[in-house]
Design a protein around this motif. Structure first.
Motif, PDB file in Angstrom:
ATOM      1  N   ASP A  95     -20.616 -45.041  19.934  1.00 15.26           N
ATOM      2  CA  ASP A  95     -20.915 -45.871  20.990  1.00 15.26           C
ATOM      3  C   ASP A  95     -22.075 -46.465  21.289  1.00 15.26           C
ATOM      4  O   ASP A  95     -22.646 -46.729  22.460  1.00 15.26           O
ATOM      5  CB  ASP A  95     -19.924 -45.590  22.247  1.00 15.26           C
ATOM      6  N   PHE A  96     -23.090 -46.398  20.315  1.00 16.85           N
ATOM      7  CA  PHE A  96     -24.387 -46.875  20.371  1.00 16.85           C
ATOM      8  C   PHE A  96     -24.596 -48.188  19.776  1.00 16.85           C
ATOM      9  O   PHE A  96     -23.786 -48.805  18.639  1.00 16.85           O
ATOM     10  CB  PHE A  96     -25.279 -46.149  19.738  1.00 16.85           C
ATOM     11  N   SER A  97     -25.391 -49.059  20.551  1.00 18.35           N
ATOM     12  CA  SER A  97     -25.796 -50.276  19.760  1.00 18.35           C
ATOM     13  C   SER A  97     -27.351 -50.409  19.162  1.00 18.35           C
ATOM     14  O   SER A  97     -27.700 -49.348  19.207  1.00 18.35           O
ATOM     15  CB  SER A  97     -26.119 -51.640  20.972  1.00 18.35           C
ATOM     16  N   ILE A  98     -27.640 -51.349  18.298  1.00 17.53           N
ATOM     17  CA  ILE A  98     -28.690 -51.394  17.653  1.00 17.53           C
ATOM     18  C   ILE A  98     -29.467 -52.598  18.033  1.00 17.53           C
ATOM     19  O   ILE A  98     -28.854 -53.546  18.205  1.00 17.53           O
ATOM     20  CB  ILE A  98     -28.690 -51.195  16.126  1.00 17.53           C
ATOM     21  N   SER A  99     -30.804 -52.556  18.063  1.00 15.04           N
ATOM     22  CA  SER A  99     -31.860 -53.601  18.272  1.00 15.04           C
ATOM     23  C   SER A  99     -32.846 -53.618  17.009  1.00 15.04           C
ATOM     24  O   SER A  99     -33.371 -52.569  17.013  1.00 15.04           O
ATOM     25  CB  SER A  99     -32.231 -53.432  19.476  1.00 15.04           C
ATOM     26  N   LEU A 100     -32.898 -54.576  16.497  1.00 11.26           N
ATOM     27  CA  LEU A 100     -33.816 -54.945  15.213  1.00 11.26           C
ATOM     28  C   LEU A 100     -35.416 -55.565  15.533  1.00 11.26           C
ATOM     29  O   LEU A 100     -35.345 -56.403  16.519  1.00 11.26           O
ATOM     30  CB  LEU A 100     -33.220 -55.743  14.183  1.00 11.26           C
ATOM     31  N   THR A 101     -36.391 -55.009  15.200  1.00 11.21           N
ATOM     32  CA  THR A 101     -37.491 -55.606  15.361  1.00 11.21           C
ATOM     33  C   THR A 101     -37.247 -57.211  14.736  1.00 11.21           C
ATOM     34  O   THR A 101     -36.608 -57.160  13.636  1.00 11.21           O
ATOM     35  CB  THR A 101     -38.810 -55.054  14.426  1.00 11.21           C
ATOM     36  N   THR A 102     -38.100 -58.224  15.136  1.00 11.66           N
ATOM     37  CA  THR A 102     -37.998 -59.523  14.652  1.00 11.66           C
ATOM     38  C   THR A 102     -39.365 -60.022  14.252  1.00 11.66           C
ATOM     39  O   THR A 102     -39.472 -61.377  13.880  1.00 11.66           O
ATOM     40  CB  THR A 102     -37.312 -60.535  15.496  1.00 11.66           C
ATOM     41  N   GLY A 103     -40.234 -59.326  14.209  1.00 11.76           N
ATOM     42  CA  GLY A 103     -41.598 -59.954  14.007  1.00 11.76           C
ATOM     43  C   GLY A 103     -41.863 -60.353  12.577  1.00 11.76           C
ATOM     44  O   GLY A 103     -41.132 -59.866  11.736  1.00 11.76           O
ATOM     45  N   GLU A 104     -42.837 -61.162  12.273  1.00  5.84           N
ATOM     46  CA  GLU A 104     -42.925 -61.921  10.961  1.00  5.84           C
ATOM     47  C   GLU A 104     -44.294 -61.129  10.536  1.00  5.84           C
ATOM     48  O   GLU A 104     -44.549 -61.496   9.302  1.00  5.84           O
ATOM     49  CB  GLU A 104     -43.004 -63.521  11.004  1.00  5.84           C
ATOM     50  N   SER A 105     -44.897 -60.430  11.128  1.00  6.05           N
ATOM     51  CA  SER A 105     -46.144 -59.764  10.472  1.00  6.05           C
ATOM     52  C   SER A 105     -46.041 -58.308  11.274  1.00  6.05           C
ATOM     53  O   SER A 105     -45.411 -57.870  11.910  1.00  6.05           O
ATOM     54  CB  SER A 105     -47.363 -60.423  10.947  1.00  6.05           C
ATOM     55  N   GLU A 106     -47.059 -57.415  10.694  1.00  3.15           N
ATOM     56  CA  GLU A 106     -47.096 -56.124  10.932  1.00  3.15           C
ATOM     57  C   GLU A 106     -47.593 -55.942  12.472  1.00  3.15           C
ATOM     58  O   GLU A 106     -46.810 -54.963  13.203  1.00  3.15           O
ATOM     59  CB  GLU A 106     -48.185 -55.239  10.068  1.00  3.15           C
ATOM     60  N   ASP A 107     -48.457 -56.657  12.972  1.00  5.46           N
ATOM     61  CA  ASP A 107     -48.705 -56.783  14.489  1.00  5.46           C
ATOM     62  C   ASP A 107     -47.692 -57.270  15.302  1.00  5.46           C
ATOM     63  O   ASP A 107     -47.683 -56.678  16.287  1.00  5.46           O
ATOM     64  CB  ASP A 107     -50.101 -57.729  14.377  1.00  5.46           C
ATOM     65  N   ALA A 108     -47.018 -58.308  14.775  1.00  3.36           N
ATOM     66  CA  ALA A 108     -45.962 -58.755  15.485  1.00  3.36           C
ATOM     67  C   ALA A 108     -44.786 -57.708  15.517  1.00  3.36           C
ATOM     68  O   ALA A 108     -44.173 -57.461  16.572  1.00  3.36           O
ATOM     69  CB  ALA A 108     -45.291 -59.952  14.941  1.00  3.36           C
ATOM     70  N   ILE A 109     -44.614 -56.899  14.369  1.00  2.00           N
ATOM     71  CA  ILE A 109     -43.615 -55.628  14.667  1.00  2.00           C
ATOM     72  C   ILE A 109     -43.768 -54.759  15.396  1.00  2.00           C
ATOM     73  O   ILE A 109     -43.197 -54.290  16.373  1.00  2.00           O
ATOM     74  CB  ILE A 109     -43.295 -55.232  12.986  1.00  2.00           C
ATOM     75  N   TYR A 110     -45.258 -54.348  15.357  1.00  2.00           N
ATOM     76  CA  TYR A 110     -45.889 -53.388  16.232  1.00  2.00           C
ATOM     77  C   TYR A 110     -45.599 -53.706  17.839  1.00  2.00           C
ATOM     78  O   TYR A 110     -45.282 -53.162  18.730  1.00  2.00           O
ATOM     79  CB  TYR A 110     -47.273 -53.203  16.113  1.00  2.00           C
ATOM     80  N   GLN A 111     -45.751 -55.242  18.119  1.00  2.00           N
ATOM     81  CA  GLN A 111     -45.824 -55.467  19.609  1.00  2.00           C
ATOM     82  C   GLN A 111     -44.201 -55.684  19.783  1.00  2.00           C
ATOM     83  O   GLN A 111     -43.916 -54.954  21.172  1.00  2.00           O
ATOM     84  CB  GLN A 111     -46.098 -56.961  19.619  1.00  2.00           C
ATOM     85  N   ASP A 112     -43.151 -55.660  18.998  1.00  2.00           N
ATOM     86  CA  ASP A 112     -41.881 -55.574  19.184  1.00  2.00           C
ATOM     87  C   ASP A 112     -41.638 -54.149  19.686  1.00  2.00           C
ATOM     88  O   ASP A 112     -40.709 -53.839  20.473  1.00  2.00           O
ATOM     89  CB  ASP A 112     -41.038 -55.725  18.034  1.00  2.00           C
ATOM     90  N   VAL A 113     -42.136 -53.076  18.839  1.00  2.00           N
ATOM     91  CA  VAL A 113     -41.960 -51.912  19.121  1.00  2.00           C
ATOM     92  C   VAL A 113     -42.452 -51.295  20.413  1.00  2.00           C
ATOM     93  O   VAL A 113     -41.555 -50.665  21.467  1.00  2.00           O
ATOM     94  CB  VAL A 113     -42.430 -50.757  18.079  1.00  2.00           C
ATOM     95  N   ILE A 114     -43.355 -51.828  20.837  1.00  2.00           N
ATOM     96  CA  ILE A 114     -44.095 -51.582  22.182  1.00  2.00           C
ATOM     97  C   ILE A 114     -43.246 -52.044  23.270  1.00  2.00           C
ATOM     98  O   ILE A 114     -42.835 -51.586  24.327  1.00  2.00           O
ATOM     99  CB  ILE A 114     -45.435 -52.185  22.338  1.00  2.00           C
ATOM    100  N   LYS A 115     -42.507 -53.339  23.053  1.00  2.00           N
ATOM    101  CA  LYS A 115     -41.586 -54.012  23.992  1.00  2.00           C
ATOM    102  C   LYS A 115     -40.302 -53.039  24.389  1.00  2.00           C
ATOM    103  O   LYS A 115     -39.947 -52.951  25.335  1.00  2.00           O
ATOM    104  CB  LYS A 115     -41.281 -55.471  23.700  1.00  2.00           C
ATOM    105  N   MET A 116     -39.668 -52.690  23.090  1.00  2.00           N
ATOM    106  CA  MET A 116     -38.732 -51.938  23.207  1.00  2.00           C
ATOM    107  C   MET A 116     -38.874 -50.349  23.982  1.00  2.00           C
ATOM    108  O   MET A 116     -37.955 -50.353  24.792  1.00  2.00           O
ATOM    109  CB  MET A 116     -38.359 -51.572  21.621  1.00  2.00           C
TER     110      MET A 116
END
Length: 339
Positions: A95-116
């Motif tokens: 009963d867990f959901s998943i959330s994917l990073t959506t950034g188009e660059s390494e820095d954007a993906i890193y920012q996605d992780v920080i927000k998560m």
């Protein structure tokens, strides 16, 4: 007005607190009572308010997944959808959901992780790769959120739970598969050595060369930084004074691109060059000819990563685990004995 816990409690003949404990699967509630309450919930079409439950439990019941690269590139690589399928299967059961990073660059993906993480949007994170100079894993270590890496972490492996194959052993076996069929001049086409998988598969190939006393120089080993450079790597291999009669490719997509490049040079697989790859994805089965590929059990990698993470979320432990998924050679039509 929707059905409430009070309605369920009244029809089941129990207290509202008992219904709440059944919803949270409390161990002190007997299985008989749980079954009775759940049957009433089904009859009344009562649906749990997940948001309310998560607020009470201080849990999001969501795990974040960090992709290797942009969504477009990740989903073009047949590895990621399969690993995601394994993660999703375990998450669905728990009963867990998943959330994917959506950034188009390494820095954007890193920012996605920080927000998560800082936005408390997830209970834990799966990093779907292991890479040198990566900013995500050090950040997760520093923040202290549960996480699991797919691939052996480069650096602090003892402090991180990870799921991987024995890529050195698997690559050694891939090269020896060709050697045992009479091939002595064998090329290797890998990928960026910033990634763990590239580093260890190259190591395994070199071990096979050394153990079998093959006279191969570094010219036979190519590590293109991007898929666009695979064709150039193939051209360089085939331009050698003694071109390879067999090639080990780091994954099915690289092997497919290599086959296309070989065709452009009027080199046939397997008549002129035998080809072995890794991962045994749908690409290997439906390529022309079908690829001989080492099955890395990608689905199981994802499933075990999710299982380890959810266990860590539920019962945090000081001890980190490493799980090694075995590999299996699947022989198809891109290899043949050398005459």
């Amino acid at each position: 007005m929707g059905v409430t816990i009070k309605d369920v409690a009244k029809k089941a003949g129990v207290s509202t607190s008992t219904v709440s404990r059944v919803i949270s699967d409390h161990p002190k509630i007997t299985e008989k009572t749980k079954q009775k309450v759940r049957k009433v919930m089904e009859e009344l079409q009562f649906h749990i308010n997940e948001n309310a439950r998560n607020l009470v439990q201080k849990s999001t019941k969501t795990i974040g997944i960090v992709m290797k690269s942009s969504a477009r590139e990740s989903f073009h690589d047949p590895f990621f959808p399969e690993v995601l399928r394994g993660i999703s299967a375990l998450c669905h059961n728990q009963d867990f959901s998943i959330s994917l990073t959506t950034g188009e660059s390494e820095d954007a993906i890193y920012q996605d992780v920080i927000k998560m993480v800082q936005g408390k949007k997830v209970d834990g994170i799966i990093v779907s790769y292991s890479k040198q100079d990566d900013k995500v894993v050090p950040y997760l270590l520093e923040y202290g959120i549960p996480f699991v890496v797919i691939g052996k972490p480069l650096g602090e492996a003892n402090n991180i739970t990870y799921v991987d194959n024995d890529n050195v052993k698997a690559s050694r076996e891939a090269a020896e598969f060709l050697i045992n069929r009479g091939h002595k001049k064998i090329g290797y086409i890998g990928g960026s050595l910033k990634f763990e998988v590239s580093k260890y598969r190259l190591q395994g190939f070199k071990e096979a060369v050394l153990l079998n006393q093959l006279n191969l120089t570094e010219d036979y080993m190519k590590n293109p930084e991007s898929p666009e450079l695979i064709g150039k790597a193939v051209q360089e291999l085939m331009a050698l004074n003694e071109p390879p009669t067999g090639i080990v490719a780091i994954d099915d997509l690289t092997a497919l691109n290599s086959m296309l490049a070989l065709r452009e040079q009027h080199v046939n697989v397997p008549e002129d060059v035998s080809l072995v790859s890794f991962n045994n994805t749908i690409v290997s089965e439906f390529s022309n000819p079908p690829l001989t590929s080492i099955d890395t059990q990608i689905y199981q990698l994802g499933y075990e990563a999710a299982r380890c993470l959810i266990e860590e979320i539920s019962q945090p432990s000081l001890y980190k685990r490493s799980i090694i998924i075995p590999t299996i050679m699947v022989e198809r039509e891109t290899t043949k004995p050398l005459r």
